[in-house]
Design an enzyme around this catalytic site. Sequence first.
Site, PDB file in Angstrom:
ATOM      1  N   ASP A 106       0.705  -1.072  -0.067  1.00 16.37           N
ATOM      2  CA  ASP A 106       0.089  -0.050   0.025  1.00 16.37           C
ATOM      3  C   ASP A 106       0.993   1.188   0.051  1.00 16.37           C
ATOM      4  O   ASP A 106       1.490   1.689   1.085  1.00 16.37           O
ATOM      5  CB  ASP A 106      -0.831   0.161   1.177  1.00 16.37           C
ATOM      6  CG  ASP A 106      -1.704   1.148   1.419  1.00 16.37           C
ATOM      7  OD1 ASP A 106      -1.578   2.108   0.374  1.00 16.37           O
ATOM      8  OD2 ASP A 106      -2.769   1.032   2.116  1.00 16.37           O
ATOM      9  N   THR A 139     -10.390   1.037 -18.448  1.00 17.87           N
ATOM     10  CA  THR A 139      -9.733   0.574 -17.232  1.00 17.87           C
ATOM     11  C   THR A 139     -10.955   0.390 -16.250  1.00 17.87           C
ATOM     12  O   THR A 139     -12.232   0.464 -16.594  1.00 17.87           O
ATOM     13  CB  THR A 139      -8.957   1.406 -16.796  1.00 17.87           C
ATOM     14  OG1 THR A 139      -9.634   2.664 -16.317  1.00 17.87           O
ATOM     15  CG2 THR A 139      -7.702   1.836 -17.700  1.00 17.87           C
ATOM     16  N   TYR A 143     -11.055  14.366  -7.207  1.00 20.32           N
ATOM     17  CA  TYR A 143      -9.932  13.680  -7.805  1.00 20.32           C
ATOM     18  C   TYR A 143      -9.296  14.484  -8.865  1.00 20.32           C
ATOM     19  O   TYR A 143      -7.928  14.549  -9.043  1.00 20.32           O
ATOM     20  CB  TYR A 143     -10.842  12.611  -9.228  1.00 20.32           C
ATOM     21  CG  TYR A 143     -10.062  12.221 -10.046  1.00 20.32           C
ATOM     22  CD1 TYR A 143      -9.083  10.930  -9.853  1.00 20.32           C
ATOM     23  CD2 TYR A 143      -9.981  12.439 -11.290  1.00 20.32           C
ATOM     24  CE1 TYR A 143      -8.552  10.313 -10.662  1.00 20.32           C
ATOM     25  CE2 TYR A 143      -9.444  11.623 -12.240  1.00 20.32           C
ATOM     26  CZ  TYR A 143      -8.573  10.855 -12.023  1.00 20.32           C
ATOM     27  OH  TYR A 143      -7.803  10.060 -12.773  1.00 20.32           O
ATOM     28  N   ASN A 145       1.805   4.815 -11.042  1.00 18.28           N
ATOM     29  CA  ASN A 145       0.465   4.548 -11.702  1.00 18.28           C
ATOM     30  C   ASN A 145      -0.873   4.398 -10.592  1.00 18.28           C
ATOM     31  O   ASN A 145      -1.969   4.527 -10.965  1.00 18.28           O
ATOM     32  CB  ASN A 145       0.449   3.461 -12.679  1.00 18.28           C
ATOM     33  CG  ASN A 145      -0.754   3.042 -13.331  1.00 18.28           C
ATOM     34  OD1 ASN A 145      -1.363   3.874 -14.097  1.00 18.28           O
ATOM     35  ND2 ASN A 145      -1.552   2.059 -13.023  1.00 18.28           N
ATOM     36  N   SER A 159      -7.724  15.474 -16.372  1.00 18.19           N
ATOM     37  CA  SER A 159      -8.593  16.044 -15.176  1.00 18.19           C
ATOM     38  C   SER A 159      -7.578  16.939 -14.220  1.00 18.19           C
ATOM     39  O   SER A 159      -8.267  17.415 -13.376  1.00 18.19           O
ATOM     40  CB  SER A 159      -9.176  14.760 -14.409  1.00 18.19           C
ATOM     41  OG  SER A 159     -10.122  14.053 -15.085  1.00 18.19           O
TER      42      SER A 159
END
Length: 256
Positions: free
Chosen positions: A63, A189, A154, A90, A143
Amino acid sequence: MTERFADQTVLITGAGSGIGAASARRFAREGANVVLVGRTRDKLDRVAADLPDPERVMIRPADVSKADEANALVEDVVSRFGGLDVLFNNAGVATQGRIPDTDDATWRQVMAINADGVFYCCRAALPHLIARGGNIVNTSSVSALGGDWGMSVYNASKAAVANFTRALALDHGRDGVRVNAVCPGLTRTEMGGANFEDEAVYPKFQERIPLGRGAEPEEVADVVAFLASYEARFVNGVNLPVDGGLMASNGQPPQT
């Protein structure tokens, strides 16, 4: 295919699916030692089974939003392969909702994975990348370059990655380390795939994207491999849209 990454070690976070998995396949085909990192071992195992040489694959659940796990991860990679040449940050997560509907835990989770994880992995990896003249590729997003309806958290996290990429490129270019980011648009994805199947939503994307479709993960992975390669040796501090031309528009709808 030319083995541009022969004898190099590439660490990929978020490697269990999507762009991360496609990038793992691409780097492995080009001769790299590939380190697959993610929080779910089963997903990493499935990706590893699709790679050509098990001796050049390391499966390492972690993590990366936790500093101690990122530190231990990098040390284990260097111990196994003797160094590190490419870090591909990523790992990411998305959430929807406006700020009045967003609780503290959601904000913290998105920022922890999308921004903190990039910081922790870069900090742990940089001494080893400097030693080898390596480079970093981050996954940001279109974004980060323009806002989305209902995705402010986000957007904030990916904008952090984009400007962090620029600042690292300034700080470490003279150390011999390049830092760049890919900024995907709609991509098939786990995060974006539902939009491809939504008969009400996908045509709206098609209308806005000049190439008329979303991307496949392999199309983003090809750009990641380019940025990490010798061919991109004078590319530094770039946030490169991989979006079919979406960011070329000023936002007005097609007239024909």
